[in-house]
Motif scaffolding. Structure first.
Motif, short mmCIF file in Angstrom:
data_model
loop_
_atom_site.label_atom_id
_atom_site.label_comp_id
_atom_site.label_asym_id
_atom_site.label_seq_id
_atom_site.Cartn_x
_atom_site.Cartn_y
_atom_site.Cartn_z
N ASP A 33 0.84 -1.20 0.00
CA ASP A 33 0.00 0.00 0.00
C ASP A 33 0.87 1.25 0.00
OD1 ASP A 33 0.75 0.57 2.79
OD2 ASP A 33 -0.60 -1.10 3.28
N GLU A 34 0.26 2.39 -0.21
CA GLU A 34 0.98 3.65 -0.31
C GLU A 34 1.67 4.02 0.99
OE1 GLU A 34 0.26 8.26 -1.77
OE2 GLU A 34 -1.48 6.97 -1.41
N ALA A 35 1.02 3.79 2.12
CA ALA A 35 1.60 4.15 3.41
C ALA A 35 2.89 3.38 3.68
CB ALA A 35 0.58 3.90 4.53
N THR A 36 2.90 2.11 3.35
CA THR A 36 4.11 1.31 3.54
C THR A 36 5.20 1.76 2.57
OG1 THR A 36 2.72 -0.55 4.22
CG2 THR A 36 5.02 -1.04 3.70
N ALA A 37 4.83 2.04 1.33
CA ALA A 37 5.81 2.52 0.35
C ALA A 37 6.42 3.85 0.80
CB ALA A 37 5.16 2.68 -1.01
N ALA A 38 5.66 4.69 1.43
CA ALA A 38 6.17 5.98 1.92
C ALA A 38 7.23 5.78 2.99
CB ALA A 38 5.02 6.83 2.45
N ARG A 39 7.18 4.65 3.69
CA ARG A 39 8.15 4.34 4.74
C ARG A 39 9.35 3.56 4.21
NH1 ARG A 39 5.69 0.64 7.82
NH2 ARG A 39 7.56 0.51 9.08
N ALA A 40 9.47 3.41 2.90
CA ALA A 40 10.52 2.58 2.30
C ALA A 40 11.93 2.96 2.75
CB ALA A 40 10.42 2.60 0.78
N PRO A 41 12.29 4.23 2.79
CA PRO A 41 13.66 4.55 3.25
C PRO A 41 13.90 4.10 4.69
CG PRO A 41 12.73 6.41 2.08
CD PRO A 41 11.61 5.43 2.29
N GLU A 42 12.92 4.27 5.54
CA GLU A 42 13.03 3.84 6.94
C GLU A 42 13.16 2.32 7.03
OE1 GLU A 42 9.93 3.49 10.67
OE2 GLU A 42 9.70 5.16 9.28
N ILE A 43 12.35 1.61 6.24
CA ILE A 43 12.39 0.15 6.22
C ILE A 43 13.75 -0.33 5.71
CG2 ILE A 43 11.42 -1.90 5.09
CD1 ILE A 43 8.69 -0.36 5.14
N ALA A 44 14.24 0.27 4.64
CA ALA A 44 15.53 -0.13 4.08
C ALA A 44 16.67 0.14 5.06
CB ALA A 44 15.78 0.62 2.77
N ARG A 45 16.62 1.27 5.74
CA ARG A 45 17.66 1.61 6.72
C ARG A 45 17.67 0.58 7.86
NH1 ARG A 45 17.14 6.51 6.13
NH2 ARG A 45 15.21 6.76 7.29
N ALA A 46 16.49 0.21 8.36
CA ALA A 46 16.39 -0.77 9.44
C ALA A 46 16.91 -2.13 8.99
CB ALA A 46 14.95 -0.88 9.93
N ARG A 47 16.59 -2.53 7.76
CA ARG A 47 17.06 -3.82 7.26
C ARG A 47 18.58 -3.82 7.09
NH1 ARG A 47 12.35 -5.01 2.73
NH2 ARG A 47 10.73 -5.54 4.24
N THR A 48 19.13 -2.70 6.64
CA THR A 48 20.57 -2.59 6.47
C THR A 48 21.27 -2.67 7.82
OG1 THR A 48 20.34 -1.30 4.45
CG2 THR A 48 22.44 -1.11 5.61
N GLU A 49 20.74 -1.97 8.81
CA GLU A 49 21.33 -2.01 10.15
C GLU A 49 21.29 -3.42 10.72
OE1 GLU A 49 19.15 0.94 12.33
OE2 GLU A 49 20.16 2.59 11.29
N GLU A 50 20.18 -4.12 10.51
CA GLU A 50 20.06 -5.49 10.98
C GLU A 50 21.07 -6.40 10.28
OE1 GLU A 50 16.79 -9.10 10.94
OE2 GLU A 50 16.05 -7.02 11.01
N ALA A 51 21.23 -6.24 8.98
CA ALA A 51 22.20 -7.05 8.24
C ALA A 51 23.62 -6.74 8.68
CB ALA A 51 22.04 -6.80 6.73
N ASP A 52 23.91 -5.47 8.96
CA ASP A 52 25.24 -5.10 9.45
C ASP A 52 25.54 -5.74 10.79
OD1 ASP A 52 25.66 -3.58 7.17
OD2 ASP A 52 25.27 -1.65 8.16
N ARG A 53 24.55 -5.75 11.69
CA ARG A 53 24.73 -6.40 12.99
C ARG A 53 24.99 -7.90 12.81
NH1 ARG A 53 20.71 -2.81 14.48
NH2 ARG A 53 19.07 -4.36 14.22
N TYR A 54 24.25 -8.50 11.91
CA TYR A 54 24.43 -9.94 11.64
C TYR A 54 25.83 -10.21 11.12
CZ TYR A 54 23.82 -14.53 9.52
OH TYR A 54 23.98 -15.85 9.18
#
Length: 57
Positions: A33-54
């Protein structure tokens, strides 16, 4: 949902878009949905941080 009905986040224009308006290289998604797409940079940043921790473990 039809093939062109997915929401994407355009990194060039920094906004959610329905379908493939700006082309594949300039988008993140798809999102349900549009609301989730609007949060894409935040979602990508969180996923990157999680992958970096891993990777550090």
């Amino acid at each position: 949902m039809a093939k062109g009905d997915h929401w994407w986040f355009c990194v060039r224009h920094q906004k959610p878009e329905l379908g493939n308006e700006c082309g594949t290289p300039d988008r993140l998604g798809p999102f349900p949905d549009e609301a989730t797409a609007a949060r894409a940079p935040e979602i990508a940043r969180a996923r990157t941080e999680e992958a970096d921790r891993y990777d550090e473990e």
